[in-house]
Design a protein around this motif. Structure first.
Motif, PDB file in Angstrom:
ATOM      1  N   GLY A  16      86.055  37.607  25.533  1.00 50.14           N
ATOM      2  CA  GLY A  16      86.550  36.248  25.757  1.00 50.14           C
ATOM      3  C   GLY A  16      87.082  36.071  27.173  1.00 50.14           C
ATOM      4  O   GLY A  16      86.805  35.070  27.835  1.00 50.14           O
ATOM      5  N   TYR A  17      87.842  37.067  27.639  1.00 50.91           N
ATOM      6  CA  TYR A  17      88.384  37.024  28.996  1.00 50.91           C
ATOM      7  C   TYR A  17      87.253  37.003  30.023  1.00 50.91           C
ATOM      8  O   TYR A  17      87.267  36.219  30.973  1.00 50.91           O
ATOM      9  N   LEU A  18      86.273  37.862  29.848  1.00 48.36           N
ATOM     10  CA  LEU A  18      85.144  37.921  30.779  1.00 48.36           C
ATOM     11  C   LEU A  18      84.339  36.625  30.763  1.00 48.36           C
ATOM     12  O   LEU A  18      83.879  36.161  31.810  1.00 48.36           O
ATOM     13  N   THR A  19      84.179  36.030  29.599  1.00 44.66           N
ATOM     14  CA  THR A  19      83.461  34.762  29.494  1.00 44.66           C
ATOM     15  C   THR A  19      84.178  33.674  30.284  1.00 44.66           C
ATOM     16  O   THR A  19      83.546  32.906  31.015  1.00 44.66           O
ATOM     17  N   GLU A  20      85.507  33.618  30.166  1.00 44.63           N
ATOM     18  CA  GLU A  20      86.281  32.634  30.926  1.00 44.63           C
ATOM     19  C   GLU A  20      86.127  32.855  32.429  1.00 44.63           C
ATOM     20  O   GLU A  20      85.974  31.899  33.202  1.00 44.63           O
ATOM     21  N   GLN A  21      86.152  34.114  32.852  1.00 46.51           N
ATOM     22  CA  GLN A  21      86.015  34.431  34.268  1.00 46.51           C
ATOM     23  C   GLN A  21      84.639  34.023  34.798  1.00 46.51           C
ATOM     24  O   GLN A  21      84.521  33.496  35.906  1.00 46.51           O
ATOM     25  N   VAL A  22      83.596  34.251  34.015  1.00 43.80           N
ATOM     26  CA  VAL A  22      82.238  33.875  34.433  1.00 43.80           C
ATOM     27  C   VAL A  22      82.128  32.362  34.561  1.00 43.80           C
ATOM     28  O   VAL A  22      81.527  31.847  35.517  1.00 43.80           O
ATOM     29  N   ILE A  23      82.727  31.627  33.645  1.00 45.96           N
ATOM     30  CA  ILE A  23      82.692  30.167  33.712  1.00 45.96           C
ATOM     31  C   ILE A  23      83.389  29.673  34.975  1.00 45.96           C
ATOM     32  O   ILE A  23      82.884  28.792  35.681  1.00 45.96           O
ATOM     33  N   LEU A  25      83.789  31.378  37.765  1.00 47.18           N
ATOM     34  CA  LEU A  25      82.946  31.750  38.910  1.00 47.18           C
ATOM     35  C   LEU A  25      81.777  30.780  39.070  1.00 47.18           C
ATOM     36  O   LEU A  25      81.427  30.396  40.190  1.00 47.18           O
ATOM     37  N   LYS A  26      81.162  30.381  37.966  1.00 45.18           N
ATOM     38  CA  LYS A  26      80.057  29.417  38.038  1.00 45.18           C
ATOM     39  C   LYS A  26      80.526  28.094  38.637  1.00 45.18           C
ATOM     40  O   LYS A  26      79.817  27.487  39.430  1.00 45.18           O
ATOM     41  N   LYS A  27      81.715  27.660  38.248  1.00 47.02           N
ATOM     42  CA  LYS A  27      82.245  26.415  38.801  1.00 47.02           C
ATOM     43  C   LYS A  27      82.481  26.540  40.309  1.00 47.02           C
ATOM     44  O   LYS A  27      82.169  25.624  41.061  1.00 47.02           O
ATOM     45  N   MET A  28      83.017  27.672  40.744  1.00 44.80           N
ATOM     46  CA  MET A  28      83.280  27.865  42.179  1.00 44.80           C
ATOM     47  C   MET A  28      81.978  27.928  42.974  1.00 44.80           C
ATOM     48  O   MET A  28      81.877  27.359  44.059  1.00 44.80           O
ATOM     49  N   VAL A  29      80.969  28.598  42.422  1.00 42.02           N
ATOM     50  CA  VAL A  29      79.676  28.688  43.111  1.00 42.02           C
ATOM     51  C   VAL A  29      79.024  27.315  43.179  1.00 42.02           C
ATOM     52  O   VAL A  29      78.430  26.943  44.198  1.00 42.02           O
ATOM     53  N   ALA A  30      79.150  26.520  42.113  1.00 46.02           N
ATOM     54  CA  ALA A  30      78.564  25.179  42.104  1.00 46.02           C
ATOM     55  C   ALA A  30      79.201  24.300  43.173  1.00 46.02           C
ATOM     56  O   ALA A  30      78.525  23.475  43.796  1.00 46.02           O
ATOM     57  N   LYS A  31      80.488  24.480  43.419  1.00 40.62           N
ATOM     58  CA  LYS A  31      81.167  23.702  44.462  1.00 40.62           C
ATOM     59  C   LYS A  31      80.683  24.095  45.850  1.00 40.62           C
ATOM     60  O   LYS A  31      80.656  23.274  46.764  1.00 40.62           O
ATOM     61  N   LEU A  32      80.302  25.354  46.022  1.00 41.62           N
ATOM     62  CA  LEU A  32      79.843  25.835  47.334  1.00 41.62           C
ATOM     63  C   LEU A  32      78.407  25.436  47.640  1.00 41.62           C
ATOM     64  O   LEU A  32      77.999  25.423  48.792  1.00 41.62           O
ATOM     65  N   GLN A  33      77.626  25.125  46.616  1.00 44.68           N
ATOM     66  CA  GLN A  33      76.228  24.753  46.816  1.00 44.68           C
ATOM     67  C   GLN A  33      76.143  23.434  47.562  1.00 44.68           C
ATOM     68  O   GLN A  33      76.900  22.515  47.281  1.00 44.68           O
ATOM     69  N   PRO A  34      75.214  23.320  48.531  1.00 48.27           N
ATOM     70  CA  PRO A  34      75.061  22.039  49.220  1.00 48.27           C
ATOM     71  C   PRO A  34      74.534  20.985  48.254  1.00 48.27           C
ATOM     72  O   PRO A  34      73.642  21.253  47.452  1.00 48.27           O
ATOM     73  N   GLN A  35      75.115  19.833  48.353  1.00 49.21           N
ATOM     74  CA  GLN A  35      74.698  18.737  47.479  1.00 49.21           C
ATOM     75  C   GLN A  35      73.381  18.155  47.982  1.00 49.21           C
ATOM     76  O   GLN A  35      73.159  18.076  49.188  1.00 49.21           O
ATOM     77  N   PRO A  36      72.492  17.759  47.088  1.00 44.55           N
ATOM     78  CA  PRO A  36      71.210  17.195  47.531  1.00 44.55           C
ATOM     79  C   PRO A  36      71.426  15.935  48.352  1.00 44.55           C
ATOM     80  O   PRO A  36      72.241  15.086  48.015  1.00 44.55           O
ATOM     81  N   SER A  37      70.713  15.855  49.434  1.00 47.59           N
ATOM     82  CA  SER A  37      70.844  14.723  50.342  1.00 47.59           C
ATOM     83  C   SER A  37      70.077  13.515  49.810  1.00 47.59           C
ATOM     84  O   SER A  37      69.066  13.653  49.123  1.00 47.59           O
ATOM     85  N   ASP A  38      70.560  12.337  50.152  1.00 43.76           N
ATOM     86  CA  ASP A  38      69.847  11.121  49.774  1.00 43.76           C
ATOM     87  C   ASP A  38      68.528  11.017  50.538  1.00 43.76           C
ATOM     88  O   ASP A  38      67.614  10.333  50.127  1.00 43.76           O
ATOM     89  N   LYS A  39      68.450  11.693  51.677  1.00 42.56           N
ATOM     90  CA  LYS A  39      67.254  11.635  52.513  1.00 42.56           C
ATOM     91  C   LYS A  39      66.191  12.642  52.081  1.00 42.56           C
ATOM     92  O   LYS A  39      65.107  12.644  52.618  1.00 42.56           O
ATOM     93  N   HIS A  40      66.495  13.525  51.125  1.00 43.23           N
ATOM     94  CA  HIS A  40      65.507  14.513  50.677  1.00 43.23           C
ATOM     95  C   HIS A  40      64.604  13.867  49.632  1.00 43.23           C
ATOM     96  O   HIS A  40      64.626  14.190  48.455  1.00 43.23           O
ATOM     97  N   VAL A  41      63.835  12.909  50.127  1.00 49.31           N
ATOM     98  CA  VAL A  41      62.955  12.116  49.273  1.00 49.31           C
ATOM     99  C   VAL A  41      61.516  12.417  49.674  1.00 49.31           C
ATOM    100  O   VAL A  41      61.191  12.458  50.859  1.00 49.31           O
ATOM    101  N   LEU A  42      60.677  12.621  48.677  1.00 48.86           N
ATOM    102  CA  LEU A  42      59.264  12.877  48.933  1.00 48.86           C
ATOM    103  C   LEU A  42      58.576  11.579  49.319  1.00 48.86           C
ATOM    104  O   LEU A  42      58.704  10.566  48.623  1.00 48.86           O
TER     105      LEU A  42
END
Length: 121
Positions: A16-23, A25-42
């Motif tokens: 349970g503790y490890l599951t909470e830690q992984v969740i 970490l996933k949230k922190m990594v998601a915040k670090l990911q660059p957000q898709p640009s409005d200009k990244h249009v095909l």
């Protein structure tokens, strides 16, 4: 819980503790990911012509030479708007001072000295 020895009895708590830690970490990594640009249009070639203000034959030539970023699916060419804008920005001409400094650096790196002879008279 971090320094305790995990026994079979404490295994559900540890998982349970490890599951909470992984969740977390996933949230922190998601915040670090660059957000898709409005200009990244095909876009298709007609829109690419409008964005970079070149004629279709010119765009086909630039793609064929590998100078313009493009994607080909079947017989159609596709472009991303942000890549086209970046291509335009990277094509900015250098100032005379920058060109002179590059030329001087190239000349200095290419200087070869005559080797000293090992024979002495």
């Amino acid at each position: 819980m971090q320094k305790e020895t995990v026994t079979f009895d404490k295994l559900p708590e540890a998982v349970g503790y490890l599951t909470e830690q992984v969740i977390e970490l996933k949230k922190m990594v998601a915040k670090l990911q660059p957000q898709p640009s409005d200009k990244h249009v095909l876009v298709e070639i007609e829109d690419a012509c409008r964005i970079i203000r070149k004629a279709k034959p010119t765009i086909y030539t630039l793609v064929r030479k590998g100078l313009l970023p493009a994607y080909k699916k079947g017989k159609k060419l596709y472009f991303y708007e942000d890549e086209l804008l970046a291509w335009i920005e990277n094509g900015r001409r250098k100032t005379a001072e920058q060109t002179y400094e590059e030329m001087l650096a190239n000349m200095q790196s290419g200087v070869r000295h005559k080797p000293k002879s090992s024979v002495q008279f």
